[in-house]
Design a protein around this motif. Structure first.
Motif, mmCIF file in Angstrom:
data_model
loop_
_atom_site.group_PDB
_atom_site.id
_atom_site.type_symbol
_atom_site.label_atom_id
_atom_site.label_comp_id
_atom_site.label_asym_id
_atom_site.label_seq_id
_atom_site.Cartn_x
_atom_site.Cartn_y
_atom_site.Cartn_z
ATOM 1 N N LEU A 93 67.997 5.957 97.559
ATOM 2 C CA LEU A 93 67.599 7.130 96.777
ATOM 3 C C LEU A 93 67.342 6.783 95.315
ATOM 4 N N ARG A 94 67.692 5.573 94.914
ATOM 5 C CA ARG A 94 67.370 5.119 93.559
ATOM 6 C C ARG A 94 65.929 4.638 93.511
ATOM 7 N N ASP A 95 65.175 5.217 92.600
ATOM 8 C CA ASP A 95 63.803 4.757 92.355
ATOM 9 C C ASP A 95 63.546 4.874 90.864
ATOM 10 N N ASP A 96 63.559 3.740 90.182
ATOM 11 C CA ASP A 96 63.410 3.759 88.730
ATOM 12 C C ASP A 96 62.048 4.275 88.283
ATOM 13 N N SER A 97 61.051 4.170 89.147
ATOM 14 C CA SER A 97 59.723 4.695 88.794
ATOM 15 C C SER A 97 59.635 6.194 89.015
ATOM 16 N N ARG A 98 60.577 6.732 89.813
ATOM 17 C CA ARG A 98 60.617 8.160 90.140
ATOM 18 C C ARG A 98 59.331 8.611 90.843
ATOM 19 N N LYS A 99 58.797 7.723 91.709
ATOM 20 C CA LYS A 99 57.556 8.032 92.422
ATOM 21 C C LYS A 99 57.678 7.890 93.936
ATOM 22 N N ASN A 100 58.805 7.441 94.428
ATOM 23 C CA ASN A 100 58.987 7.228 95.867
ATOM 24 C C ASN A 100 58.813 8.540 96.620
ATOM 25 N N PRO A 101 57.806 8.675 97.485
ATOM 26 C CA PRO A 101 57.552 9.956 98.167
ATOM 27 C C PRO A 101 58.741 10.436 98.996
ATOM 28 N N GLU A 102 59.431 9.513 99.672
ATOM 29 C CA GLU A 102 60.561 9.939 100.509
ATOM 30 C C GLU A 102 61.700 10.472 99.651
ATOM 31 N N MET A 103 61.956 9.807 98.526
ATOM 32 C CA MET A 103 63.006 10.268 97.620
ATOM 33 C C MET A 103 62.643 11.629 97.025
ATOM 34 N N LEU A 104 61.408 11.781 96.559
ATOM 35 C CA LEU A 104 60.982 13.047 95.963
ATOM 36 C C LEU A 104 60.994 14.170 96.996
ATOM 37 N N ALA A 105 60.666 13.834 98.224
ATOM 38 C CA ALA A 105 60.703 14.843 99.287
ATOM 39 C C ALA A 105 62.129 15.329 99.518
ATOM 40 N N TYR A 106 63.079 14.397 99.457
ATOM 41 C CA TYR A 106 64.483 14.788 99.625
ATOM 42 C C TYR A 106 64.921 15.710 98.491
ATOM 43 N N LEU A 107 64.561 15.372 97.255
ATOM 44 C CA LEU A 107 64.930 16.218 96.123
ATOM 45 C C LEU A 107 64.287 17.603 96.250
ATOM 46 N N THR A 112 71.440 18.008 88.128
ATOM 47 C CA THR A 112 70.949 16.779 87.513
ATOM 48 C C THR A 112 69.533 16.996 86.999
ATOM 49 N N GLY A 113 69.048 16.020 86.237
ATOM 50 C CA GLY A 113 67.667 16.018 85.764
ATOM 51 C C GLY A 113 66.999 14.726 86.198
ATOM 52 N N LEU A 114 65.806 14.821 86.738
ATOM 53 C CA LEU A 114 65.123 13.631 87.260
ATOM 54 C C LEU A 114 64.958 12.563 86.189
ATOM 55 N N ASN A 133 66.549 19.396 88.206
ATOM 56 C CA ASN A 133 65.496 19.794 87.281
ATOM 57 C C ASN A 133 64.485 18.654 87.205
ATOM 58 N N MET A 134 63.292 18.908 87.681
ATOM 59 C CA MET A 134 62.299 17.839 87.799
ATOM 60 C C MET A 134 61.595 17.532 86.480
ATOM 61 N N GLU A 135 61.848 18.323 85.442
ATOM 62 C CA GLU A 135 61.185 18.109 84.156
ATOM 63 C C GLU A 135 62.176 17.963 83.010
ATOM 64 N N ALA A 136 63.364 17.470 83.299
ATOM 65 C CA ALA A 136 64.385 17.412 82.257
ATOM 66 C C ALA A 136 65.185 16.136 82.341
#
Length: 707
Positions: free
Chosen positions: A54-68, A641-643, A675-678
């Motif tokens: 679930l760690r993705d430093d780029s914050r672009k992993n589709p599977e991770m973002l789908a989970y969030l 949390t904040g992304l 929060n996806m923008e914070a």
């Protein structure tokens, strides 16, 4: 567009159905996939972490973002029944806030500076007037216009150039605390072409009004690494390197002394620091006021040809010392005492003036203000409540007998005073207006809870008049307890909404802060960290025993390192709490501290320990919340949390929630709001944060059985 997986679509469908009359079953939480991953320490210890993916430093992993996204959808569905209460709380909180508010103006070099909010505005207008407040207004920053339409917007430092013609300011549009420093002309309001990226929010002008000293951050660890000098009109790539810090355990900042005579590079670690200063008129070479040394801490300011220094040198609770500008090069051996150290009073801060010193001190858990003249006359500023906090306010000019400070408590909204050190006269400059609020309806107390080792822990309490200490009431208990940060009792516009519903509110001043002096901190970090957690639990039990709350009707809340506290408390004493709110919680302690590329890691070895060494690995593993999730019943939980959080990375609470969902045996609700923008501080803007506050407060009140 991100491709969604089947389980996400199913989750979204469930969330949508739950809000209609057709829904027959409660929404089901998303379940994160488990993937093998081994976390290995340098000395050979290994741990399995199936949610590491679930760690993705780029914050672009589709599977991770789908989970969030699925977690947010589930939170929407689960919290839908509380929406009317959320809206009511939000209306109550914001209804108490003065919409067209303004700060108390302060004078500097002939200008009066202030900020003001317009009705409905999320951000302030920063302005000044020349000579008097009757002069025409000059807007320095129109933040409502600057922040319009942005998902996140924050201004860090802002400084007018010495010639009063330019304004430099630091802007963050992501929430990751990687600021861009910009410069604008104050005559025409136009931005200069100069743009300094990836910087800390503090910086300093040289006296020439064309050179800006700033701190460049490492893009990966986000640590301040280099001080550079930028000359306006030249390429940033050509900026002169002034200083580079090689030790990743130090944070770096910049300041100007009150006299404006010196620019200082401030290097700070948990147990050591160093200030390197240079004349603002010719900042060519930065010289340490005292060289760094382990377990030696100091901070300084300069007024009237003298340095005033707060230091723990042979003084655990600190002392104040001085040295003249002419003798500063002689170093620490030439410093002389102004205020010696005390076993019972902790010196937290100070402000030098031409004829006196203003000193922030802590005694018996309260922060008070002491004024000390050069003639040796000492006096305290009076307080009228058992639990309160005073703090120095903006005092931009040193040649005055007046000192400005603030006072507040859980019961008293922030009040700004100024007091005359010569006559004792005190003026109220502003009482923060809280619409519809009557402090006479509430009672604040300072009580002491006995911890399991016999230590007396101070607790700040507030409740409505008529409150019965009969053991039937709900309690909302907050604490932080890390980094030596003291949590002072301060008014919040949320408090009346809790108190008027019969809730008692408590701040537990647990070990790990410095409310009771430096030893209080030492007894609550590193190998003593467990004391923070047991103090919190013991305060809860003491308040229940004293009739302030009913067992099982207690809400606990903490954020960041206070979120670590919440995670530990949830594991250690789940039966003592009905609901726990953990905001941006630092819960995956060992894995994070094993990775020096994660922001803050290397700078915090002296706060938590370095798990690359087995002895510290064992200490941290003994309490790390993520590592102690068990198959047992937990309280209801609200996790936020904040992304883009740069302090506690989003994946820590994400992994913790995923593991809790798969492991805990109870049916209590677990809400995870992302929060996806914070970043670390949540959404930007004056009112947006109150939406978040209303959401988790409504959840907590519902769990406590409060109508």
């Amino acid at each position: 567009m991100i491709r969604t997986s089947a389980w996400l679509l199913a989750s979204l469908s469930i969330a949508a159905l739950s809000t209609t009359a057709q829904a027959q079953t409660a929404p089901k939480p998303p379940i994160a996939a488990r993937k093998p991953h081994e976390v290995k320490a340098p000395f050979g210890a290994t741990r399995q972490d199936p949610y590491y993916w679930l760690r993705d430093d780029s914050r672009k992993n589709p599977e991770m973002l789908a989970y969030l996204a699925a977690e947010n959808a589930y939170a929407d569905a689960l919290l839908a029944p509380t929406k009317p209460l959320q809206d009511k709380l939000y209306a109550e909180i914001t209804g108490r806030i003065k919409q067209d508010d303004s700060s108390v103006p302060y004078r500097k070099k002939g200008y009066w500076y202030y900020s003001r909010f317009e009705t409905g505005g999320d951000y302030p207008i920063v302005a000044r007037r020349k000579g008097s407040m009757d002069a025409p207004e000059q807007i320095l920053l129109d933040e409502p216009r600057m922040g319009a339409g942005k998902g996140y917007f924050a201004i860090g430092g802002k400084e007018v150039s010495p010639d009063d013609r330019l304004l430099a300011y630091a802007e963050d549009l992501v929430g990751r605390r990687q600021y861009v420093i910009r410069v604008k002309g104050l005559a025409d309001g136009k931005l200069l072409s100069d743009e300094i990226p990836n910087a800390e929010p503090d910086f300093a002008w040289a006296d020439d009004s064309k050179t800006i000293f700033y701190v460049e951050k490492d893009p990966t660890t986000l640590l301040g690494k280099r001080v550079k000098a930028h000359v306006l009109g030249t390429p940033v790539g050509a900026d002169r390197l002034v200083y580079e810090e090689k030790d990743d355990s130090f944070y770096m900042g910049l300041k100007k002394t009150t006299s404006d005579k010196f620019i200082c590079i401030v290097l700070q670690s948990t147990v050591s620091n160093e200030e390197r200063c240079a004349p603002s008129a010719n900042p060519a070479s930065f010289t340490p006021l005292a060289p760094r040394e382990r377990d030696f801490l100091y901070s300084s300011d300069n007024v009237g040809g003298q340095w005033t220094i707060r230091t723990n040198w042979q003084a655990p609770n600190y002392r104040l010392m001085t040295i003249s500008d002419a003798d500063a090069a002689k170093g620490r051996a030439a410093w002389t005492d102004i205020v010696p150290t005390s076993a019972n009073v902790f010196i937290e801060n100070f402000q030098p003036f031409d004829s006196f010193l203003a000193i922030e001190e802590r005694s018996e858990g309260n922060k008070r203000l002491r004024l000390l003249t050069k003639a040796g006359k000492s006096s305290f500023v009076n307080a009228d409540e058992p639990a309160y906090a005073m703090a120095l306010d903006v005092n931009a000019e040193s040649g005055t007998p007046w000192v400005r400070y603030t006072y507040d408590s859980l019961r008293t909204p922030e009040t700004t005073y100024e007091v005359n050190v010569d006559t004792g006269e005190r003026k109220i400059l502003k009482v923060q207006e809280v619409k519809g609020y009557d402090p006479a309806k509430y009672v604040t107390e300072r009580v002491w809870a006995t911890a399991r080792d016999g230590t007396k822990v101070p607790v700040s309490l507030i409740y409505a008049k008529g409150f019965k200490k009969d053991g039937s009431a709900p309690l909302y208990q907050y604490a932080y307890g890390s980094y030596g940060y003291s949590t002072d009792p301060a008014f919040s516009p949320l408090l009346p909404s809790l108190l008027d519903r019969g809730v008692a509110y408590a701040i537990a001043h647990i070990r790990g802060g410095q409310e009771m002096g430096r030893q209080w901190y030492d007894d609550g970090h590193l190998k003593n960290k467990m004391n923070s957690f047991t103090d919190f639990i013991d305060v809860t039990r003491a308040l229940v025993d004293q009739g302030y709350a009913k067992k099982g009707r207690v809400a606990a809340m903490g954020g960041s390192a206070g979120g670590l506290l919440m995670g530990a408390v949830a594991n250690m004493a789940p039966q003592d709490y009905r609901v726990i709110i953990a905001q941006v919680p630092f819960v995956d302690v060992v894995t994070t501290m094993l990775d020096p590329t994660i922001p803050l890691t290397t700078g915090e070895y002296d706060e938590w320990g370095n798990p690359e060494q087995k002895s510290w690995y064992d200490v941290m593993l003994a309490y790390s919340p993520y590592d102690h999730v068990e198959a047992k019943a937990y309280p209801s939980l609200f996790v936020g949390t904040g992304l883009w959080d740069s302090q506690v990375q989003y994946y820590e609470p994400t992994k913790w929630v995923a593991k809790l969902r798969a492991t805990k045996t109870d049916s209590n609700p677990l809400v995870f709001r992302i929060n996806m923008e914070a970043g670390h501080g949540g959404k930007s803007g004056r009112f947006r944060r109150y939406r978040d506050q209303a959401e988790y407060s409504a959840f907590a009140l519902e769990q406590l059985g409060v109508e």
